[in-house]
Design an enzyme around this catalytic site. Structure first.
Site, PDB file in Angstrom:
ATOM      1  N   HIS A  80       4.816  52.981  20.979  1.00 57.49           N
ATOM      2  CA  HIS A  80       3.370  53.028  20.754  1.00 57.49           C
ATOM      3  C   HIS A  80       3.055  53.851  19.502  1.00 57.49           C
ATOM      4  O   HIS A  80       2.272  53.435  18.645  1.00 57.49           O
ATOM      5  CB  HIS A  80       2.664  53.626  21.973  1.00 57.49           C
ATOM      6  N   ASP A 109      -5.798  39.983 -10.261  1.00 58.21           N
ATOM      7  CA  ASP A 109      -4.802  40.208  -9.212  1.00 58.21           C
ATOM      8  C   ASP A 109      -4.291  41.634  -9.380  1.00 58.21           C
ATOM      9  O   ASP A 109      -4.752  42.371 -10.246  1.00 58.21           O
ATOM     10  CB  ASP A 109      -3.654  39.188  -9.320  1.00 58.21           C
ATOM     11  N   TRP A 144       8.123  59.339  18.296  1.00 56.98           N
ATOM     12  CA  TRP A 144       7.934  58.869  16.919  1.00 56.98           C
ATOM     13  C   TRP A 144       8.351  59.902  15.895  1.00 56.98           C
ATOM     14  O   TRP A 144       8.575  59.559  14.732  1.00 56.98           O
ATOM     15  CB  TRP A 144       6.477  58.420  16.682  1.00 56.98           C
ATOM     16  N   SER A 171       8.510  49.141   1.874  1.00 61.87           N
ATOM     17  CA  SER A 171       7.263  48.392   1.723  1.00 61.87           C
ATOM     18  C   SER A 171       6.143  49.290   1.212  1.00 61.87           C
ATOM     19  O   SER A 171       5.430  48.955   0.267  1.00 61.87           O
ATOM     20  CB  SER A 171       6.891  47.777   3.075  1.00 61.87           C
ATOM     21  N   SER A 172       6.002  50.449   1.829  1.00 61.33           N
ATOM     22  CA  SER A 172       4.928  51.357   1.429  1.00 61.33           C
ATOM     23  C   SER A 172       5.100  51.836   0.007  1.00 61.33           C
ATOM     24  O   SER A 172       4.135  51.922  -0.753  1.00 61.33           O
ATOM     25  CB  SER A 172       4.902  52.583   2.350  1.00 61.33           C
ATOM     26  N   HIS A 255       2.929  65.153   7.411  1.00 65.04           N
ATOM     27  CA  HIS A 255       1.555  65.580   7.263  1.00 65.04           C
ATOM     28  C   HIS A 255       0.780  64.787   6.213  1.00 65.04           C
ATOM     29  O   HIS A 255      -0.307  64.310   6.497  1.00 65.04           O
ATOM     30  CB  HIS A 255       1.387  67.078   7.074  1.00 65.04           C
ATOM     31  N   GLU A 257       1.278  61.911   5.584  1.00 72.63           N
ATOM     32  CA  GLU A 257       1.097  60.646   6.287  1.00 72.63           C
ATOM     33  C   GLU A 257      -0.233  60.612   7.051  1.00 72.63           C
ATOM     34  O   GLU A 257      -0.919  59.594   7.096  1.00 72.63           O
ATOM     35  CB  GLU A 257       2.269  60.451   7.253  1.00 72.63           C
ATOM     36  N   TYR A 259      -2.949  61.973   6.207  1.00 71.36           N
ATOM     37  CA  TYR A 259      -4.027  61.693   5.251  1.00 71.36           C
ATOM     38  C   TYR A 259      -3.887  60.302   4.669  1.00 71.36           C
ATOM     39  O   TYR A 259      -4.876  59.681   4.291  1.00 71.36           O
ATOM     40  CB  TYR A 259      -4.051  62.766   4.165  1.00 71.36           C
ATOM     41  N   SER A 270     -17.304  55.275   2.834  1.00 69.58           N
ATOM     42  CA  SER A 270     -18.066  55.621   1.635  1.00 69.58           C
ATOM     43  C   SER A 270     -18.633  54.402   0.925  1.00 69.58           C
ATOM     44  O   SER A 270     -19.474  54.538   0.033  1.00 69.58           O
ATOM     45  CB  SER A 270     -17.182  56.401   0.644  1.00 69.58           C
ATOM     46  N   HIS A 304       2.691  73.432   9.908  1.00 73.24           N
ATOM     47  CA  HIS A 304       1.815  73.716  11.048  1.00 73.24           C
ATOM     48  C   HIS A 304       2.124  72.796  12.236  1.00 73.24           C
ATOM     49  O   HIS A 304       1.611  73.008  13.318  1.00 73.24           O
ATOM     50  CB  HIS A 304       0.331  73.676  10.652  1.00 73.24           C
ATOM     51  N   HIS A 305       2.989  71.818  12.015  1.00 72.78           N
ATOM     52  CA  HIS A 305       3.464  71.036  13.158  1.00 72.78           C
ATOM     53  C   HIS A 305       4.625  71.739  13.837  1.00 72.78           C
ATOM     54  O   HIS A 305       5.141  71.266  14.832  1.00 72.78           O
ATOM     55  CB  HIS A 305       3.921  69.657  12.697  1.00 72.78           C
ATOM     56  N   THR A 330     -12.746  68.578   3.847  1.00 72.69           N
ATOM     57  CA  THR A 330     -13.149  67.638   4.890  1.00 72.69           C
ATOM     58  C   THR A 330     -14.619  67.818   5.212  1.00 72.69           C
ATOM     59  O   THR A 330     -15.372  66.844   5.350  1.00 72.69           O
ATOM     60  CB  THR A 330     -12.295  67.854   6.147  1.00 72.69           C
ATOM     61  N   LYS A 333     -16.882  66.275   2.695  1.00 72.31           N
ATOM     62  CA  LYS A 333     -17.032  64.836   2.865  1.00 72.31           C
ATOM     63  C   LYS A 333     -18.040  64.516   3.959  1.00 72.31           C
ATOM     64  O   LYS A 333     -18.918  63.669   3.784  1.00 72.31           O
ATOM     65  CB  LYS A 333     -15.672  64.205   3.182  1.00 72.31           C
ATOM     66  N   ARG A 452       2.545  66.512  26.791  1.00 73.68           N
ATOM     67  CA  ARG A 452       2.621  65.104  26.436  1.00 73.68           C
ATOM     68  C   ARG A 452       4.056  64.596  26.623  1.00 73.68           C
ATOM     69  O   ARG A 452       4.971  65.373  26.857  1.00 73.68           O
ATOM     70  CB  ARG A 452       2.153  64.904  24.997  1.00 73.68           C
TER      71      ARG A 452
END
Lengths: 635, 110, 195, 381
Positions: A80, A109, A144, A171-172, A255, A257, A259, A270, A304-305, A330, A333, A452
């Site tokens: 998941h 293009d 994950w 790919s990314s 991290h 990731e 964002y 926006s 921080h993780h 943040t 925004k 979790r």
């Protein structure tokens, strides 16, 4: 849907040139069609990811249930997570970028159309590769994040994870390079950086984040995979390896990731908010730089993780402070969005509702994010359902709300038809309800002690926790109903939706200036940009009080020097090579998972041959570069 | 429309630095300097430079890096943007990984 | 040629810009391997450590790689002047030096392996083989690109005006070279000073 | 700490009746500032104070301090929440387009002053919470300044082992500590040399006593905790560790100093050897020798006073009956459960013995053997 004009591609012998049919989709290099491919693939994976989460919620609906075994449960939450992050949210954003970026910056293009197709195929094969594990002895079950050394244990099946993510990473990375070059180098005349739509800014920032983050996870995954399959010793404590190194590398990527997943949604919001408020985006420059700042600071907060991991007080303190200050851009925004609406004439279409929902729900996720930076109490929240609640508020309430807003907003651009507003509003309100019902209670069950990734809800946590879990599980039912309505609306409106015309929303940006659905070459005439919100300024002049006044239709249209005859605009030729080349990653991937050198060899040779075919493939109209020299140079 | 603009682009580019390409002789001269620097580097293996050894090696490495990047990769003559990309990537890598390794060092000393 | 030629926004070639963008990300790639190596440099698990390095041998192959940058840049220079014969010569020379470097690496790995430095021996062994090995993989890709360039120019598919192709392959090649400039110092020379 | 453990004549350990959950602990006086601001947060929190594994119901200083800090932050958060959501709702209603209104709004592009305001104010708020946070990080992690008890915690798949270096005691799942005294846990995960368990990351978490801290193989991590009231505090592994992660529970039994001394003394005594000819004696025999099958003693230790007391691959069983639960603390220590466990361990707790050698194998015991072994285990008091 976009159709392809084959007129100019007919003369190439080796390139598929049929404008419709299955092969035309496999061979397409049209950014719009690739965007559509991304979109439908994402929906399939979204469905699968949703089924996985439903199974989990069913298992946790009551304490001590055993609907599914721990083996299955652990695969479910692992897949998941992987699915939603790598196969849904990220490519969902890629779908938007693909379809819209060239239209928004006034290009025909992307910079590298075949590389664009390559990105899509790598994504598709990566997803198929990951899911094939279900039929090959079970899906990965190491979560994950794939923390070593658990994930280097063969029982966790994480070799599929390591290789599969590696494929998705390629790919990314390819699309990041493609988008950066496109945005920097393919803008229409007059489209300066400060005139770009905010969505393009966010795409640029996202692409840079990918550019610098993907190689880091690539390294971590290589190491992990060699630990798991080839007995390398990177993270094996028995020989002195350090599992903490994996955590650092993973979160150095992980991290940013976060964002990478949220910034595209911010870009969409926006665009949607100004259109339906009939006002320009409030604080454009602040928004652009806040986005860049989020991305930049996002690289400096990874640990921080790991506040409860084996790191000392000094890094804990440093990363706590850094983390807190990401809240500043943040906040900028959020306030700017609200003040975009302030004083407007807000039309609450479904797209707008989802955008407002985004701002509201994302604020909640942002606040619980700040709470995590309180390190002493982070030790209580970490790896509990409080965290699960937090990141779902950010990624579901945030990213997904924004992306769905974009679907409602740009659907008419793609199909020429509007989605049903009635169904759309039903979708929104049930979505909002189901979402909050599912994830709201998790804040509490986490603080009340539910960790979790546990395959069973322990009865000893008490009835309060049980009640919260039941609510969460019920919320999933609401979400499932809501998602079905959304899907129905999507499919039905393609044929039966109200015709939209070229500019159904009275929009501001130039993708609405061209035909709907756009022709294969996007613009008959590349527009010359003179202002931010170019299209709006072509429609409205401003009075002294800054009130827009409509200008006569056609007063400000780029002169069409071809008088509508656009048949000779040369578009990139379709090509089968990206798909062929990319398919070689399958034998390579399985070879790496099973340490089978024959398969690895086949894959490598296949891919090298594919590149070669790609390079020597003839083009319809001369070579890529210096076409004028084609005739002259014969030696 | 990926291809149509490239001719003009190349034209611009050639114009921009066409006259500043070093000649083959200059390239060879640069290569010779690089060779001498490498010899100096390797000499640290044979002679004891004491405390100066590591700083010396790092300085030589940086000089070689800049020479290859500047001359062979044309950073000196090309648009500044390319250099910015390269040094942003390099800077990111240095800062992030130094910070990571520092965390290990700090923690090991606790 | 299209009728609506407008130059790219920044007046740069897309492919060259793309290559630079890609190279920027490569630093993060090699940096991660290098930090693993530095972290594990003494974690030898009672197996061989850095004393196993043969500095004179590696110096020679490093020198060959460094000089291949010279031939690469000469190849581009020839292409720029339209001298395709010389260009092919220099390209071949570059690829040849790349292969010499690769051969050296294969030899070096074989020797280390015989002396007990197995990939599975220790974190040091794993990180050394990965760091040097992935650099080697980059060199190998570069050699393939160069051979492709050579054969395409031989068949006339790459023409005098198309020096951008040689240029971007050159950029990649030089990049692989400067990574080795760093690796040679950080992996081999500096640790050797501590022995 | 000095305990006269040898004076204890009776090795039988009478268990402390555990205070039942949900009991409100006495709030410690003179705590952090900031409590005042947080009416809303407190209301929310109090509504949730039930259940035993509750982070919002601290029972010792190492849980209380972060709790007080978070209430202060929750309060600020609630304020911001109300403000922002209120603003969103107000704006949405106030500026929605009315039916038939086709007028255009003024095209406002921004306001630098406002931008500065909403950059600075959050920054100031964050600075205000950063300072106490950083202070507390060090406070929580440093060695306690007063006398403390050291316990080594070793994470296995899937159970916690505790070693008391001062007393040379091994136990599992349930950790006894004295009330009112700081305990410093020195934690790591098991290593390959000792067990087929690869040694993976776990996290030790007793929410009412302290936050969690990971146990990382190859590292030693530290966690301070202290219980101010006697009782049984529950928790569980909080870092995903594979198949039975959910079945890896942790218990802390906090008791008055006198009771703790009694407990220590009991744990230090060797196990009683059953009299010859009894069922228990037969069980003891089987424990050490199951013929071709793997004997219990190859993984579990029952220390009878001779030789070294050392860690085994599985939990130390010398005083098994002094614990309330077993198998990762998910099953009550009843004769029925023990018998069922010996008969088919995997059905009571999923493990990976077949593939990985982790956990307890199914020894295919017949009924007689089950009776004897169960009787023997029940005699290990």
């Amino acid at each position: 849907m976009a159709t392809m004009t084959a007129a100019e591609t007919g003369q190439s012998r080796l390139r598929p040139s049929k404008p419709t049919g299955f092969l035309s989709w496999v061979a397409t290099t049209d950014h719009k069609r690739i965007g559509i491919l991304y979109f439908w693939t994402v929906l399939v994976f979204f469905f699968i990811g949703g089924v996985e989460s439903s199974l989990m919620r069913a298992q946790l609906a009551q304490a001590e249930l055993s609907l599914i075994t721990p083996e299955i449960y652990n695969q479910m939450f692992t897949m998941h997570g992987i699915t939603m992050v790598f196969l849904v949210v990220m490519p969902f954003a890629a779908a938007f970028f693909n379809y819209l970026l060239p239209l928004m910056i006034g290009a025909r293009d992307v910079a590298f159309p075949r590389l664009n197709a390559f990105s899509y195929w790598f994504y598709l094969f990566g997803g198929i590769f990951l899911y094939s594990s279900f039929f090959l002895g079970g899906a990965p079950n190491g979560s994950w994040v794939g923390y070593a050394p658990l994930s280097s244990d063969a029982v966790s099946n994480m070799a599929f994870y390591a290789v599969g993510l590696q494929i998705l990473g390629v790919s990314s990375l390819a699309s990041a390079v493609n988008f950066i070059v496109t945005i920097l180098n393919m803008r229409a005349p007059g489209m300066t950086f400060m005139r770009m739509p905010m969505m393009v800014w966010m795409a640029l920032t996202t692409s840079f984040l990918l550019l610098f983050a993907v190689p880091i996870i690539a390294v971590a995954l290589f190491m992990l995979q060699f630990d798991a399959v080839f007995d390398a010793q990177f993270f094996q404590p028995a020989s002195g390896g350090d599992p903490i190194l994996y955590q650092h590398l993973f979160w150095l990527f992980g991290h940013p990731e976060v964002y990478i997943m949220i910034l595209p949604a911010m870009g969409i919001v926006s665009e949607v908010m100004p259109t339906f408020s009939r006002k320009p985006l409030f604080g454009y420059a602040a928004m652009a730089f806040a986005g860049a700042a989020i991305g930049f600071i996002g690289f400096g907060v990874w640990a921080h993780h790991m506040f409860t991991s084996a790191i000392g007080p000094v890094p804990r303190a440093a990363f706590a402070v850094a983390t807190m200050f990401i809240a500043v851009p943040t906040g900028i925004k959020i306030f700017n969005w609200v003040f975009t609406m302030w004083g407007g004439r807000i039309r609450f279409t479904t797209a707008m509702l989802f955008s407002v929902g985004f701002v509201s729900m994302f604020t909640i996720g942002g606040l619980s994010g700040v709470v995590h930076s309180i390190v002493p109490h982070n030790a209580q929240q970490h790896d509990t359902y409080f965290v699960v609640a937090h990141f779902h508020y950010v990624l579901f309430g945030g990213a997904l709300f924004g992306l769905i807003s974009g679907v409602y907003y740009w659907y008419p651009k793609v199909t020429g038809r509007l989605m049903s507003e009635k169904l759309g509003k039903f979708h929104f309100w049930t979505w909002l309800l189901g979402f909050n019902l599912t994830f709201g209670p998790m804040h509490m069950s986490g603080l009340l002690g539910q960790p979790r990734r546990t395959s069973v809800l322990p009865g000893e946590l008490g009835t309060t926790v049980e009640t919260y879990n039941l609510l969460s599980s019920l919320g999933v039912i609401v979400l499932a109903v809501s998602a079905s309505v959304f899907l129905y609306n999507l499919l039905r409106s393609m044929k039966h939706g109200e015709a939209s015309g070229d500019d159904p929303w009275d929009a501001r940006t130039i993708e609405w200036m061209t035909a709907t659905p756009p022709k294969v070459h996007n613009f008959d005439v590349i527009p010359v940009i003179t202002a931010r919100d170019e299209f709006w300024h072509r429609k409205y002049a401003e009075s002294d009080q800054h009130i827009p006044v409509a200008v006569p239709v056609g007063a400000s249209v780029d002169h069409d020097e071809h008088d509508g005859d656009v048949g000779h605009i040369h578009m990139p030729d379709p090509s089968l090579w990206p798909a062929i080349h990319t398919l070689g990653v399958m034998p390579l991937g399985y070879g790496l998972v099973y340490a089978n050198w024959l398969l690895i060899g086949i894959g490598l040779v296949w891919m090298v041959a594919g590149v070669f075919g790609w390079i020597i493939e003839p083009l319809a109209e001369g070579d890529d570069d210096e076409p004028a020299l084609v005739g002259a140079a014969t030696h | 429309m990926s291809t149509s603009g490239t001719q003009a682009a190349d034209a611009v580019e050639h114009e921009a630095h066409g006259g500043h390409h070093p000649t083959p002789t200059e390239y060879v001269r640069i290569a010779l300097i690089l060779a001498v620097l490498t010899a100096l580097e390797v000499s640290t293996y044979y002679f004891d430079f004491g405390r100066a050894g590591i700083p010396l090696l790092i300085i030589l490495m940086v000089i070689k890096f800049i020479m290859v990047a500047g001359s062979f990769m044309h950073l000196r003559y090309d648009t500044k943007l390319f250099g910015r990309f390269m040094y942003t990537g390099l800077g990111f890598a240095i800062v992030l990984y130094t910070a990571t390794l520092l965390i290990f060092v700090v923690d090991a000393n606790q | 040629m299209t009728a609506v030629a407008h130059s790219t926004t920044m007046g740069l070639d897309n492919r060259k810009l793309g290559m630079w963008v890609f190279l920027a990300s490569e630093f993060l790639f090699f940096g991660a391997f290098m930090s693993a190596y530095l972290l594990y440099i003494d974690t030898t698990n009672r197996g061989p450590g850095i004393e196993i390095f043969d500095i004179p041998f590696t110096s020679v192959s490093s020198f060959v790689l460094l000089m291949s940058s010279l031939t690469m840049v000469l190849a581009h220079n020839s292409h720029l002047r339209g001298d395709m014969r010389r260009m092919r010569l220099w390209v071949l020379a570059t690829a040849g030096q790349g292969m010499v470097f690769l051969g050296g690496q294969v030899y070096e790995f074989t020797v280390f392996f015989r002396e007990g430095l197995d990939l599975t021996q220790s974190p040091f062994a794993s990180s050394f083989y990965f760091l040097a090995g992935f650099h080697g993989a980059h060199v190998a890709i570069g050699v393939l690109l160069l051979l492709g360039l050579y054969s395409l120019s031989l068949t006339g598919k790459i023409k005098p005006g198309q020096d951008v192709k040689t240029e971007i392959i050159g950029l990649y090649w030089h990049f692989v070279d400067i990574i080795w400039v760093i690796l040679f110092t950080v992996v081999y020379l500096i640790p050797e000073l501590r022995v | 700490m000095n305990l006269g453990s040898d004076s204890q004549a009776d090795a039988r350990h009478s268990r402390q009746p555990a205070p039942r959950p949900g009991r409100r602990p006495g709030r410690r006086p003179g705590r952090r500032p900031g409590r005042i601001a947080l009416l809303l947060g407190v209301a929310l929190v109090l509504a949730a104070c039930s259940g035993e594994q509750n982070a919002l119901d601290p029972a010792g200083p190492y849980a209380q301090r972060p709790h007080d800090l978070i209430l202060y932050v929750f309060g600020i958060g609630a304020l911001v929440f109300v403000l922002v959501q209120g603003l969103i709702l107000y704006t949405s209603f106030r500026y929605r387009r009315r039916e038939g209104d086709d007028s255009m709004p003024e095209q406002v592009h921004g306001n630098t002053k406002l931008e500065i305001v909403w950059t600075l104010i959050p920054a100031i708020i964050l600075a205000a919470i950063a300072v106490p946070t950083v202070q507390m990080i060090f406070e929580q992690m440093d060695e306690p300044e007063v006398d403390f008890l050291t316990v080594e915690v070793i994470g296995h798949r899937w159970w916690f082992e505790y070693y008391y270096p001062d007393y040379d005691i091994y136990t599992a799942n349930e950790m006894a500590i004295p009330v009112g005294m700081p305990v410093r846990l020195e934690m790591t995960a098991t290593d390959l040399a000792r067990s087929p368990d690869l040694g993976v990351i776990h996290s030790f978490w007793i929410p009412r006593l302290a936050g969690k801290q990971d146990l990382v193989p190859g590292h030693t991590t530290y966690l301070n905790l202290q219980a101010d009231i006697p009782g049984r505090f529950i928790g569980q592994c909080a870092e995903y560790c594979g198949l039975s992660h959910a079945n890896m529970r942790a218990r802390v039994e906090a008791m008055d100093m006198a009771d703790f001394e009694t407990w220590v003394a009991a744990q230090r005594t060797p196990a009683t050897v059953p009299a010859d000819g009894t069922l228990e004696a037969r069980g003891r025999e089987l424990f050490g020798d199951l013929g071709a099958r793997q004997a219990c003693a190859s993984c579990h230790q029952v220390w009878e006073g001779n030789g070294l007391r050392g860690p085994g691959q599985g939990p130390d069983l010398t005083h098994l009956m002094s614990r309330i639960e077993f198998a990762g603390a998910i099953h009550d220590m009843t004769p029925e459960n023990l018998r069922a466990w010996l008969k088919d361990p995997n059905s009571m707790k999923p493990m990976q013995y077949e593939v990985n050698g982790i956990g307890m194998p199914n020894l295919n015991l017949d009924d007689d053997e089950l009776d004897a072994l169960t009787a023997y285990l029940l005699s290990l008091r």
